[in-house]
Design an enzyme around this catalytic site. Sequence first.
Site, PDB file in Angstrom:
ATOM      1  N   HIS A 185      -2.177  -1.396  -4.334  1.00 36.23           N
ATOM      2  CA  HIS A 185      -3.698  -1.475  -4.512  1.00 36.23           C
ATOM      3  C   HIS A 185      -4.217   0.172  -4.567  1.00 36.23           C
ATOM      4  O   HIS A 185      -3.450   1.236  -4.283  1.00 36.23           O
ATOM      5  CB  HIS A 185      -4.526  -2.222  -3.574  1.00 36.23           C
ATOM      6  CG  HIS A 185      -4.354  -1.644  -1.986  1.00 36.23           C
ATOM      7  ND1 HIS A 185      -4.666  -2.353  -1.094  1.00 36.23           N
ATOM      8  CD2 HIS A 185      -3.630  -0.421  -1.450  1.00 36.23           C
ATOM      9  CE1 HIS A 185      -4.574  -1.859   0.145  1.00 36.23           C
ATOM     10  NE2 HIS A 185      -3.932  -0.792  -0.136  1.00 36.23           N
ATOM     11  N   SER A 188       0.890  -1.114  -0.033  1.00 38.66           N
ATOM     12  CA  SER A 188       0.062   0.087  -0.011  1.00 38.66           C
ATOM     13  C   SER A 188       0.786   1.147  -0.176  1.00 38.66           C
ATOM     14  O   SER A 188       1.809   1.488  -0.880  1.00 38.66           O
ATOM     15  CB  SER A 188      -1.027  -0.254   1.096  1.00 38.66           C
ATOM     16  OG  SER A 188      -1.846   0.929   1.232  1.00 38.66           O
TER      17      SER A 188
END
EC number: 3.4.21.92
Length: 212
Positions: free
Chosen positions: A139, A114
Amino acid sequence: MNSAAPHGSSNWDPVGLGLVPMVVEQSGRGERAYDIYSRLLKERVIFLVGPVNDVTANLIVAQLLFLESENPDKDVYFYINSPGGSVSSGMAIYDTMQFIKPSVSTLCIGQAASMGSFLLAAGEKGKRFCLPNSRVMIHQPLGGFQGQASDIEIHAREILGIRAKLNEMLAKHTGQPIEQIEKDTDRDRFMSAADAVEYGIVDKVLTNRADS
């Protein structure tokens, strides 16, 4: 990446628990004791370990600015082992990395997921590394909001704007087309160390010190 969650800190506090090793150095003035992280800071090594939040961002930004004031022409070595976290906190670190004069070399140990992977990719081109068994994940930003329908709509637009901005920045740092970034960040995309090199998040996998 959580764009809306509270910026809390982890319960894990090795300093408070007394688990951080101390290093004692001898000099002409006698002995001086450092905790291991302060000693490594003298070598221009800083760490992001655990979630990205306001507390960790504040510490990292302060260290980056301090090292720039110490020597603006010498590289900073940024070790990352993080599951990600707050977008705004991560952006504070990112902007400071780009703002200061020293090059910031990034190195993934363990995982960079992330916002952790975003900061890994944001290091100086040619100086972004990971160790052989580290994992990388990208993501889209996560968000959760409750309230009136009009407020939910406002926050939804904000999250979409953040997503588009992050995708543009990741495309710039990796060299991937924006369309590919949008596709790959639509769901969790996990990568091995070698995959991260191929994708452009890092430049090289280091197996030992001689490789760096």
